[in-house]
Design an enzyme around this catalytic site. Structure first.
Site, PDB file in Angstrom:
ATOM      1  N   SER A 162       0.850  -1.193   0.000  1.00 27.35           N
ATOM      2  CA  SER A 162       0.000   0.000   0.000  1.00 27.35           C
ATOM      3  C   SER A 162       0.879   1.234   0.000  1.00 27.35           C
ATOM      4  CB  SER A 162      -0.896   0.010   1.240  1.00 27.35           C
ATOM      5  OG  SER A 162      -1.510   1.275   1.418  1.00 27.35           O
ATOM      6  N   TYR A 168      -1.529  -0.908  10.662  1.00 21.70           N
ATOM      7  CA  TYR A 168      -1.703  -1.271   9.249  1.00 21.70           C
ATOM      8  C   TYR A 168      -0.543  -0.738   8.420  1.00 21.70           C
ATOM      9  CZ  TYR A 168      -3.649  -1.412   4.527  1.00 21.70           C
ATOM     10  OH  TYR A 168      -3.835  -1.636   3.187  1.00 21.70           O
TER      11      TYR A 168
END
Length: 250
Positions: A145, A158
């Site tokens: 990401s 995350y």
């Protein structure tokens, strides 16, 4: 961008980027093994791919469980042969303020986003090395990401898991590239998937809703196209890191 004769494995294939990637790889000629926990969705996607003229195999597996992954690799090998294109895509996003101390969510993100990625590599790396040794293309695509290198509040754990995946990929390339295995990390920005549905914090959901209104997000198919393009390059060409943004996302 033809992928005839390739044998692909896509984890997290029951929705979002995984499902879009599986459809596209199959449409380009690859035999695609679909891995996820939700068997009903996998079966439906496999039927859809076959009906469109592709070749797909639904295999129930949990990336956090090495035993189910070993069984999946064995079944795929018996059906198609050793996989030479792995899309390591399964992941979860469970944002919250760090002071909330949601340690159960922290552990889940680490288990899926880091340990799960490593488990997939462990299960399928022998096939990639076998393919490369025989002169075939061999691709490991790890889905990370843009949060791996951009700071967002409420997403500390995350973000850290995705940073781990990105750095793991960069380091692995130095080991596996000389052996003919291409390692690519794809880092999408805001993409419309089920990940946003995992958010329970009202403040974060409000921010997500505002972001949806502010600019056009990536579609899972946009990211799938990047994977297909990357893995269809000549064997001597590696796109080691691809960051994909919506044009209007700052």
């Amino acid at each position: 961008m033809i992928l005839d004769q390739r044998i692909a494995v896509v984890t997290g294939a029951s929705s979002g980027i995984g499902a879009a990637t599986a459809r596209l790889l199959a449409s380009r000629g690859a035999k695609v093994a679909l891995l996820a926990r939700r068997t009903d969705r996998l079966d439906a996607l496999a039927d859809e791919i076959v009906a469109a003229g592709g070749d797909a195999l639904a295999v129930a597996a949990d990336t956090t469980d090495p035993i189910t992954l070993a069984a999946a690799a064995e079944r795929i090998g018996a059906t198609y042969g050793a996989a030479d294109l792995i899309v390591n895509n399964a992941g979860v996003m469970l944002p919250s303020a760090i002071q909330a101390r949601n340690t159960t969510d922290w552990r889940r993100e680490v288990d899926v986003n880091v340990s799960g990625v490593l488990n997939v590599i462990d299960a399928f790396l022998p096939g990639l090395l076998e393919a490369a040794a025989s002169g075939r293309p061999a691709d490991l695509v790890n889905m990370s990401s843009m949060t791996s290198h951009v700071v967002f509040p409420y997403m500390a754990v995350y973000n850290a898991t995705k940073a781990a995946v990105s750095h793991l990929s960069r380091t692995m390339r130095t080991e596996l590239g000389p052996q003919g295995v291409r390692v690519t990390v794809v880092e999408p920005a805001m993409t419309a998937t089920e990940l946003q549905g995992h958010v329970v914090d009202e403040g974060i959901n409000a921010w997500v809703a505002q972001a949806r209104e502010a600019f056009t997000w990536l579609d899972p198919n946009d990211v799938a196209e990047v994977v297909a393009f990357t893995t269809s390059r000549p064997a001597h060409v590696t796109l080691s890191q691809v960051v994909v943004y919506p044009t209007r996302q700052a």
